[in-house]
Design a protein around this motif. Structure first.
Motif, PDB file in Angstrom:
ATOM      1  N   GLY A 338       0.805  -1.360  -0.063  1.00 21.35           N
ATOM      2  CA  GLY A 338      -0.046  -0.008   0.042  1.00 21.35           C
ATOM      3  C   GLY A 338       0.791   1.216  -0.080  1.00 21.35           C
ATOM      4  O   GLY A 338       1.135   2.070  -1.187  1.00 21.35           O
ATOM      5  N   LEU A 339       1.343   1.720   1.119  1.00 19.64           N
ATOM      6  CA  LEU A 339       1.906   3.005   1.468  1.00 19.64           C
ATOM      7  C   LEU A 339       3.304   2.964   0.470  1.00 19.64           C
ATOM      8  O   LEU A 339       3.605   3.973  -0.257  1.00 19.64           O
ATOM      9  CB  LEU A 339       2.451   3.202   2.961  1.00 19.64           C
ATOM     10  CG  LEU A 339       2.881   4.505   3.039  1.00 19.64           C
ATOM     11  CD1 LEU A 339       2.180   5.637   2.627  1.00 19.64           C
ATOM     12  CD2 LEU A 339       3.261   4.525   4.677  1.00 19.64           C
ATOM     13  N   GLY A 340       4.079   1.881   0.673  1.00 21.10           N
ATOM     14  CA  GLY A 340       5.402   1.874   0.062  1.00 21.10           C
ATOM     15  C   GLY A 340       5.275   1.729  -1.497  1.00 21.10           C
ATOM     16  O   GLY A 340       5.742   2.323  -2.249  1.00 21.10           O
ATOM     17  N   ASN A 341       4.108   1.005  -1.998  1.00 21.49           N
ATOM     18  CA  ASN A 341       3.902   0.809  -3.269  1.00 21.49           C
ATOM     19  C   ASN A 341       3.701   2.339  -3.769  1.00 21.49           C
ATOM     20  O   ASN A 341       3.882   2.744  -5.063  1.00 21.49           O
ATOM     21  CB  ASN A 341       2.912  -0.195  -3.742  1.00 21.49           C
ATOM     22  CG  ASN A 341       2.522  -0.383  -5.199  1.00 21.49           C
ATOM     23  OD1 ASN A 341       3.317   0.113  -5.940  1.00 21.49           O
ATOM     24  ND2 ASN A 341       1.670  -1.314  -5.567  1.00 21.49           N
ATOM     25  N   SER A 342       2.622   2.887  -3.300  1.00 23.91           N
ATOM     26  CA  SER A 342       2.154   4.187  -3.532  1.00 23.91           C
ATOM     27  C   SER A 342       3.525   5.411  -3.698  1.00 23.91           C
ATOM     28  O   SER A 342       3.528   5.972  -4.842  1.00 23.91           O
ATOM     29  CB  SER A 342       1.103   4.746  -2.573  1.00 23.91           C
ATOM     30  OG  SER A 342       0.802   5.866  -2.878  1.00 23.91           O
ATOM     31  N   PHE A 343       4.189   5.289  -2.624  1.00 26.12           N
ATOM     32  CA  PHE A 343       5.264   6.291  -2.677  1.00 26.12           C
ATOM     33  C   PHE A 343       6.193   6.079  -3.849  1.00 26.12           C
ATOM     34  O   PHE A 343       6.730   7.125  -4.715  1.00 26.12           O
ATOM     35  CB  PHE A 343       6.058   6.264  -1.412  1.00 26.12           C
ATOM     36  CG  PHE A 343       7.386   7.015  -1.151  1.00 26.12           C
ATOM     37  CD1 PHE A 343       7.039   8.352  -0.879  1.00 26.12           C
ATOM     38  CD2 PHE A 343       8.502   6.618  -1.289  1.00 26.12           C
ATOM     39  CE1 PHE A 343       8.072   9.116  -0.822  1.00 26.12           C
ATOM     40  CE2 PHE A 343       9.474   7.399  -1.448  1.00 26.12           C
ATOM     41  CZ  PHE A 343       9.500   8.799  -1.096  1.00 26.12           C
ATOM     42  N   PHE A 344       6.649   4.647  -4.097  1.00 28.36           N
ATOM     43  CA  PHE A 344       7.799   4.517  -5.182  1.00 28.36           C
ATOM     44  C   PHE A 344       7.145   4.513  -6.559  1.00 28.36           C
ATOM     45  O   PHE A 344       8.035   4.847  -7.280  1.00 28.36           O
ATOM     46  CB  PHE A 344       8.428   3.226  -4.617  1.00 28.36           C
ATOM     47  CG  PHE A 344       9.240   3.408  -3.390  1.00 28.36           C
ATOM     48  CD1 PHE A 344      10.553   3.781  -3.494  1.00 28.36           C
ATOM     49  CD2 PHE A 344       8.888   2.767  -2.191  1.00 28.36           C
ATOM     50  CE1 PHE A 344      11.349   3.961  -2.340  1.00 28.36           C
ATOM     51  CE2 PHE A 344       9.820   2.954  -1.052  1.00 28.36           C
ATOM     52  CZ  PHE A 344      11.025   3.711  -1.282  1.00 28.36           C
ATOM     53  N   THR A 345       5.800   4.234  -6.557  1.00 26.38           N
ATOM     54  CA  THR A 345       5.327   4.416  -7.855  1.00 26.38           C
ATOM     55  C   THR A 345       5.359   5.622  -8.399  1.00 26.38           C
ATOM     56  O   THR A 345       5.386   6.319  -9.344  1.00 26.38           O
ATOM     57  CB  THR A 345       3.982   3.684  -7.916  1.00 26.38           C
ATOM     58  OG1 THR A 345       4.054   2.114  -7.573  1.00 26.38           O
ATOM     59  CG2 THR A 345       3.359   3.785  -9.328  1.00 26.38           C
ATOM     60  N   LEU A 346       4.520   6.472  -7.459  1.00 25.81           N
ATOM     61  CA  LEU A 346       4.582   8.012  -7.758  1.00 25.81           C
ATOM     62  C   LEU A 346       5.817   8.811  -7.748  1.00 25.81           C
ATOM     63  O   LEU A 346       5.985   9.317  -8.967  1.00 25.81           O
ATOM     64  CB  LEU A 346       3.866   8.649  -6.458  1.00 25.81           C
ATOM     65  CG  LEU A 346       3.454  10.223  -6.521  1.00 25.81           C
ATOM     66  CD1 LEU A 346       2.628  10.553  -7.521  1.00 25.81           C
ATOM     67  CD2 LEU A 346       2.965  10.769  -5.287  1.00 25.81           C
ATOM     68  N   VAL A 347       6.633   8.513  -6.850  1.00 25.58           N
ATOM     69  CA  VAL A 347       7.962   9.215  -7.236  1.00 25.58           C
ATOM     70  C   VAL A 347       8.815   8.650  -8.226  1.00 25.58           C
ATOM     71  O   VAL A 347       9.329   9.419  -9.103  1.00 25.58           O
ATOM     72  CB  VAL A 347       9.104   9.172  -5.865  1.00 25.58           C
ATOM     73  CG1 VAL A 347      10.277   9.611  -6.012  1.00 25.58           C
ATOM     74  CG2 VAL A 347       8.006   9.730  -4.606  1.00 25.58           C
ATOM     75  N   GLY A 348       8.593   7.339  -8.418  1.00 24.43           N
ATOM     76  CA  GLY A 348       9.245   6.839  -9.784  1.00 24.43           C
ATOM     77  C   GLY A 348       8.780   7.117 -10.980  1.00 24.43           C
ATOM     78  O   GLY A 348       9.571   7.371 -11.912  1.00 24.43           O
TER      79      GLY A 348
END
Length: 391
Positions: A338-348
């Motif tokens: 959830g949170l990790g996926n969201s952060f690294f998908t967005l920033v990536g």
């Protein structure tokens, strides 16, 4: 004649295969669909695909609490699977970016229940009936791997729209299997709020959640950007599917032997080893190697994801108080997927626009190595633990 427990293991295997076939046939190719068919930018793709994980941060613990409170996780699981399959078809009828954002949020609200709830049911089953969780979960890796190859070939020849039909059909078939899964009740002996408070106050649990954010966030985000990396290096849509076939397919044999390795070396040692392999892989991709070496190194996913998932899940389950185990697993999934996926998908996605795909994978590699450092800290705390880990 097949015994009841043996038949239940077969049902779990089919369930994991089908649910991950649906996921593997859609999400690894979704970024390619958004870029090639819809014409979105990297930032828009990152934003769109990060909405779902953000929703999961809130809905995964909620689903866990509902399962803990009602003691009916099977019913919740079937509802979530049916609705997820139906909502996946919505991308075919939407032509606005705003509409897709809303759909992604609704889809994630139901999808967020599938993995942690099915994991909890399966873990409770193997602890009651014997066996290893990895032997069941490996069929999910096989389903994911076969779907990326099959749907990649179909998308190359029939068009990208086929991935949405495959997603819905797989999950609806999965729901039928889910009706026959063993009914594993979740105990509710103590106050839930007190149990949650105990979880957060446990240093090892909190640190492990932070490590999961840094480690498993990039693993999940790679499912979004691997296809774009592959095309950046000159690959085709069918080639993307083949690459995912090698990567996800390598997870199954390692999940098969994860149980004995965990018993021999310990949950944290296996998790740490898997993390280091994952971090080295992302740093290698940041160098933009040839397609040949990308194909070769995809099998390292067996070491990383294939070992990390069963070892980390068992550690969380054994560390959590009995009455909130489902909630603990949901929190663990919310932080990683959830949170990790969201952060690294967005920033990536924004790094893809600003600098390039190599910068995206450089960030993933450095984050993963930071997570490995935290795991070493957790491992050190094991020597001075005051709350026993159940084995």
């Amino acid at each position: 004649m097949i015994k009841a427990n043996q038949w239940a293991r077969i049902q779990f295997s089919f369930f994991f295969y089908l649910v991950f076939f649906g996921i593997g046939g859609l999400f690894p190719l979704l970024s390619v669909y958004f870029k090639n068919e819809v014409g979105l930018t990297g930032g828009q793709i990152g934003t769109l695909l990060s909405i779902g994980p953000i929703v999961m941060v809130f809905t995964q613990p909620l689903w866990g609490m509902i399962c803990d409170y009602t003691g009916k996780p099977n019913r919740m699981l079937i509802l979530a699977v049916m609705m997820t399959g139906m909502l996946g078809l919505g991308y075919l009828v939407l032509d606005t970016y705003a509409g897709m954002l809303v759909l992604a949020a609704c889809l994630a609200a139901f999808q967020s229940a599938i993995i942690p709830t099915s994991d909890s049911i399966a873990m409770n089953f193997v602890h009651r009936a014997g066996g290893h969780y990895g032997n069941l979960r490996l069929w999910g890796a096989i389903g994911f791997a076969s779907a990326t190859w099959i749907m990649g070939e179909l998308a190359e020849n029939l068009g990208m729209h086929v991935i949405f039909f495959g997603f819905a059909a797989s999950l609806w078939a999965c729901a039928i299997i889910g009706l026959k899964l063993p009914k594993e009740e979740v105990s509710f002996d103590l106050d839930l709020r007190s149990g949650l408070s105990r979880l957060i106050k446990m240093p090892r649990f909190s640190l492990f959640l932070l490590a999961t954010f840094l480690i498993f966030g990039p693993v999940q985000a790679n499912n979004t950007y691997f296809g774009l990396l592959f095309q950046h290096l000159g690959g085709t849509v069918a080639g993307v599917g083949l690459g995912f076939l090698f990567a996800a397919g390598s997870e199954a044999p390692f999940m098969r032997f994860a149980g004995p390795w965990i018993r021999k070396w310990g949950m944290l040692t296996v998790t740490l080893f898997a993390t280091l392999v994952s971090g080295i892989r992302w740093l290698f991709y940041a160098l933009e190697p040839s397609l040949f070496w990308v194909y070769v190194t995809t099998v390292s996913q067996g070491f990383s994801v294939g070992l990390f998932i069963p070892a980390a899940l068992q550690y969380v389950r054994d560390l959590a108080p009995k009455e909130v185990r489902t909630t603990a697993i949901s929190l663990y999934a919310a932080v990683g997927t959830g949170l990790g996926n969201s952060f690294f998908t967005l920033v990536g996605g924004y790094m893809l626009d600003w600098i390039g795909i190599s910068a995206t994978y450089l960030m993933y590699g450095l984050s993963t190595l930071a997570g490995a450092t935290i795991l070493m800290w957790v491992k050190k705390l094991e020597k001075f633990k005051t709350e026993p880990v159940r084995s």
